[in-house]
Design a protein around this motif. Structure first.
Motif, short mmCIF file in Angstrom:
data_model
loop_
_atom_site.label_atom_id
_atom_site.label_comp_id
_atom_site.label_asym_id
_atom_site.label_seq_id
_atom_site.Cartn_x
_atom_site.Cartn_y
_atom_site.Cartn_z
N PRO A 126 0.99 -1.34 -0.33
CA PRO A 126 0.02 -0.10 0.39
C PRO A 126 0.80 1.13 -0.24
O PRO A 126 1.72 1.30 0.75
CB PRO A 126 -0.42 -0.13 1.48
N ARG A 127 0.86 2.34 -0.58
CA ARG A 127 1.32 3.16 -1.12
C ARG A 127 0.03 4.55 -0.53
O ARG A 127 -0.04 4.59 -1.62
CB ARG A 127 1.88 3.69 -2.23
N GLY A 128 -0.39 4.66 0.11
CA GLY A 128 -1.94 6.24 0.44
C GLY A 128 -2.66 5.43 -0.67
O GLY A 128 -3.33 4.15 0.74
N SER A 129 -3.31 5.45 -1.18
CA SER A 129 -4.82 5.42 -1.73
C SER A 129 -5.06 4.46 -2.86
O SER A 129 -5.30 3.70 -3.49
CB SER A 129 -5.66 6.51 -1.62
N SER A 130 -3.08 3.82 -3.24
CA SER A 130 -2.77 2.99 -4.31
C SER A 130 -1.82 1.93 -4.29
O SER A 130 -1.51 2.10 -2.50
CB SER A 130 -1.95 3.87 -5.09
N ASP A 160 2.97 4.88 9.38
CA ASP A 160 1.97 4.65 8.45
C ASP A 160 2.46 3.59 7.71
O ASP A 160 3.14 4.07 7.20
CB ASP A 160 0.57 5.16 8.14
N VAL A 161 1.64 2.51 7.11
CA VAL A 161 1.39 1.23 5.91
C VAL A 161 2.04 2.02 5.05
O VAL A 161 1.52 2.90 4.68
CB VAL A 161 0.27 -0.04 6.44
N GLY A 162 3.26 1.62 4.80
CA GLY A 162 3.41 2.71 2.98
C GLY A 162 3.79 3.38 3.26
O GLY A 162 4.96 4.71 2.30
N GLU A 163 4.29 4.42 4.75
CA GLU A 163 4.79 5.75 4.42
C GLU A 163 6.34 5.95 5.44
O GLU A 163 7.72 6.10 4.94
CB GLU A 163 4.36 6.58 5.32
N GLY A 164 6.55 4.27 5.80
CA GLY A 164 8.36 3.94 5.86
C GLY A 164 8.55 2.77 5.88
O GLY A 164 8.11 1.67 6.12
N THR A 165 9.40 2.41 6.09
CA THR A 165 10.16 0.59 5.60
C THR A 165 11.13 0.16 6.53
O THR A 165 10.77 -0.78 7.50
CB THR A 165 11.28 0.49 4.51
N GLY A 166 11.72 1.27 7.69
CA GLY A 166 12.17 0.90 9.09
C GLY A 166 13.44 0.84 8.76
O GLY A 166 14.17 0.25 9.50
N LEU A 167 13.89 0.95 7.81
CA LEU A 167 15.02 0.33 7.83
C LEU A 167 16.52 2.27 7.95
O LEU A 167 17.07 2.05 7.54
CB LEU A 167 15.38 0.29 6.30
N GLY A 168 15.11 3.20 7.40
CA GLY A 168 16.42 4.27 8.12
C GLY A 168 17.62 4.50 9.28
O GLY A 168 18.75 4.40 8.83
N LEU A 169 17.23 4.41 10.61
CA LEU A 169 17.83 4.63 11.53
C LEU A 169 18.05 2.97 11.46
O LEU A 169 19.49 3.05 11.70
CB LEU A 169 16.98 4.43 12.63
#
Length: 466
Positions: free
Chosen positions: A67-71, A424-433
Motif C-alpha cells: 500500500p502507498r497511500g490510496s494506491s 503508517d503503512v506505505g510511509e516508512g520501511t523501518g530501515l532508515g535508522l
C-alpha cells in the motif's frame, strides 16, 4: 500417492533448492501438506493477515503489492519454485502486502504445526534455512533500495521547488527588462533633446549612481515607504511631472527624498525635468532588475553547489576529511523545502576550528539526512531542530536535538531494529535508522538517543584517530 501429489513431488524435486533433498522427505512433506489452486486475480492475502503457513509455488505467479497511500506499488512477483509465507525459524507474524494471483497458480501449503517434524529431517530443513536466508537478503536489499528511492524522490521534489523560485524570478526579471529595453528608443529621443552642460550631467550622474550603488532598501517600514512615496508624488506633481506617480515607488525604494529631487531640479531646467526624472527612474528600475536576476542566479548556483556537495559528485569512495559545516549545511539545503512547509527552524552550531576527522562522506550524508528528516517529521508546526558539534577527549560529538513529542519508552529500544517503524503503512520501511546504525558502526563510532516529551537528542561520537 495420487497423481496430484506425485506431480507436487516431481515439481519440488525439479527446484534447485530441493535437488539434494531425498525423495522420501519430499514425499513426507507433500503427504502432510495441502495442495491448493488459486484463480487469476484472486487475492490470497491482505495487509495484516496472520501468516501461519509456508507456501511453495508449484506453478504460476503471484504479485506482491505494498500500500502507498490510496494506491498500491508492485514490488515483485513470486513465481514457480519460490517459497513464501512463514518458514521454519521465521519470526514472521503477519503480512504487510497484498498477494494477488496473476495467473492460475498451484501452491503447496504447509502449516506451522509441522515445522517441528521438519527440523528432524536434515536435508529438508537445510533447504528451508537457505531459502529463509536468501529471502532476508533479497528483501533487505529491495527495501533499502526502496528507502533510497523514496528519499531521493522527496529530496528531488524539494530541490525542484527551491530551484523553481529563483528560476521564475529570473524569467520575470528578464521579461520585464526586455520590455523596458523595447521602450528605450523613445526615451533616448527625449534624453537626446535635452541640452545640459557637462557639469549638469556629472552632478545628476553622481547622485543617481551613488543611490544605485547602495542598492534598493528594505529598511523602511510599510508606513514610512508609503509616506515617502506620497511626498515624492506630490513634489513631482507640483513641478509639472505628470507621470510622477509612476516613478515614486522606484525612487522611494532607492531612498530618494524631496531634497534629492530639489538637487536634480537645481541642475536641470524645468522643461527638461520630466525627461531627466524618467531617465533616472529607468536607470534605477534596470538596476533593480539586474539585482534580482543576479540574486536569483546566485541562489541557483548555491543550490547546485549544495547538491554536488550532498551527492559527493566528483569525489572518490575512500575515506576523506569530513568538512562538517559544509556537508551539514548542504543537507539542510536539500531538506529546506520540507522544513519550510512546517515552518521548522534548523539551527547549525558547528564551530569552525574543529579538528579533522575522516569518513565516507556520501554515507555520512545518509546519516544526517535520516536524522534531520525524522526530526522534521517529529516536530510540530513552527518546531525547532538544533545540530551542534563539539570536540572533547579526542572524540567528535554531534548532537541532533528536536522539540518534538518524544519517543515512547516502549518504542525507544526498538528504533534501530531493521524494519521497525512507527509510521503508517506505505510511509516508512523501518530501515532508515537501521542504515544509520550500520554506517555509524562502520566508522567505529557510536550513536545514542535520549528522549522525553518535548525533546529528543541523538548523540553521535566519532573517534578523531580514525
Amino acid at each position: 500417492m495420487s497423481t496430484l501429489k506425485e506431480f507436487a513431488v516431481q515439481k519440488l524435486h525439479s527446484f534447485p533448492q530441493f535437488e539434494n533433498v531425498p525423495l522420501d522427505q519430499l514425499d513426507w512433506l507433500v503427504e502432510n501438506s495441502r495442495i491448493c489452486t488459486y484463480m487469476t486475480d484472486e487475492r490470497i492475502m491482505e495487509p495484516g493477515t496472520e501468516v501461519d503457513k509456508m507456501f511453495i509455488i508449484l506453478d504460476g505467479r503471484i504479485r506482491i503489492q505494498l500500500p502507498r497511500g490510496s494506491s498500491f506499488t508492485s514490488i515483485g512477483d513470486f513465481v514457480t519454485g519460490d517459497i513464501s509465507g512463514r518458514l521454519p525459524f521465521s519470526r514472521m507474524q503477519s503480512t504487510l502486502a497484498h498477494l494477488v494471483v496473476m495467473e492460475d497458480t498451484t501452491i503447496l501449503e504447509t502449516h506451522e504445526d509441522l515445522f517441528v517434524e521438519i527440523t528432524k529431517r536434515y536435508e529438508l530443513i537445510e533447504a528451508f534455512v537457505h531459502s529463509l536466508s536468501d529471502r532476508i537478503r533479497s528483501f533487505t536489499s529491495q527495501q533499502q533500495q526502496n528507502e533510497k528511492l523514496v528519499a531521493l524522490g522527496k529530496l528531488s521534489a524539494g530541490v525542484a521547488h527551491e530551484l523553481n523560485n529563483p528560476a521564475s524570478a529570473m524569467v520575470r526579471g528578464a521579461t520585464e527588462l526586455k520590455k523596458r529595453l523595447s521602450q528605450t528608443p523613445d526615451k533616448f529621443k527625449s534624453v537626446m533633446s535635452i541640452k545640459l552642460t557637462n557639469d549638469q550631467i556629472d552632478a545628476v550622474n553622481d547622485l543617481v549612481f551613488k543611490k544605485a550603488g547602495r542598492g534598493s532598501s528594505n529598511q523602511q517600514s510599510l508606513m514610512e515607504r508609503t509616506a515617502l512615496e506620497d511626498e515624492l508624488t506630490d513634489w513631482m506633481e507640483d513641478h509639472g511631472v505628470e507621470t510622477g506617480f509612476e516613478y515614486s515607488e522606484t525612487f522611494a525604494e532607492y531612498c530618494f527624498n524631496t531634497e534629492d529631487l530639489e538637487f536634480v531640479s537645481s541642475h536641470v531646467e524645468d522643461e527638461y525635468l520630466p525627461a531627466v526624472l524618467g531617465w533616472i527612474e529607468d536607470v534605477l528600475t534596470t538596476e533593480k532588475m539586474m539585482e534580482e536576476i543576479e540574486d536569483s542566479a546566485r541562489r541557483i548556483s548555491d543550490l547546485v553547489s549544495s547538491v554536488k556537495t550532498y551527492s559527493h559528485m566528483d569525489r572518490g569512495t575512500d575515506k576523506e576529511v569530513v568538512e562538517l559545516k559544509k556537508v551539514l549545511k548542504s543537507t539542510v539545503t536539500m531538506l529546506n523545502h520540507k522544513a519550510k512547509q512546517k515552518k521548522v527552524e534548523i539551527e547549525l552550531n558547528i564551530p569552525s576550528d574543529l579538528s579533522e576527522f575522516y569518513g565516507y562522506v556520501s554515507e555520512l550524508n545518509q546519516v544526517w539526512t535520516n536524522l534531520l528528516d525524522n526530526a522534521i517529521d517529529a516536530v510540530p508546526q513552527n518546531g525547532k531542530i538544533e545540530v551542534k558539534a563539539e570536540e572533547k577527549n579526542k572524540n567528535m560529538y554531534l548532537f541532533f536535538k528536536d522539540n518534538g513529542s518524544g519517543i515512547p519508552e516502549d518504542v525507544l529500544p526498538k528504533i534501530f531494529d531493521p524494519f521497525f517503524t512507527t509510521k503508517d503503512v506505505g510511509e516508512g520501511t523501518g530501515l532508515g535508522l537501521d542504515v544509520v546504525h550500520k554506517i555509524i558502526e562502520k566508522h567505529g563510532a557510536s550513536i545514542d538517543v535520549e528522549s522525553k516529551p518535548g525533546q529528543t537528542t541523538f548523540e553521535l561520537c566519532f573517534p578523531l584517530n580514525n
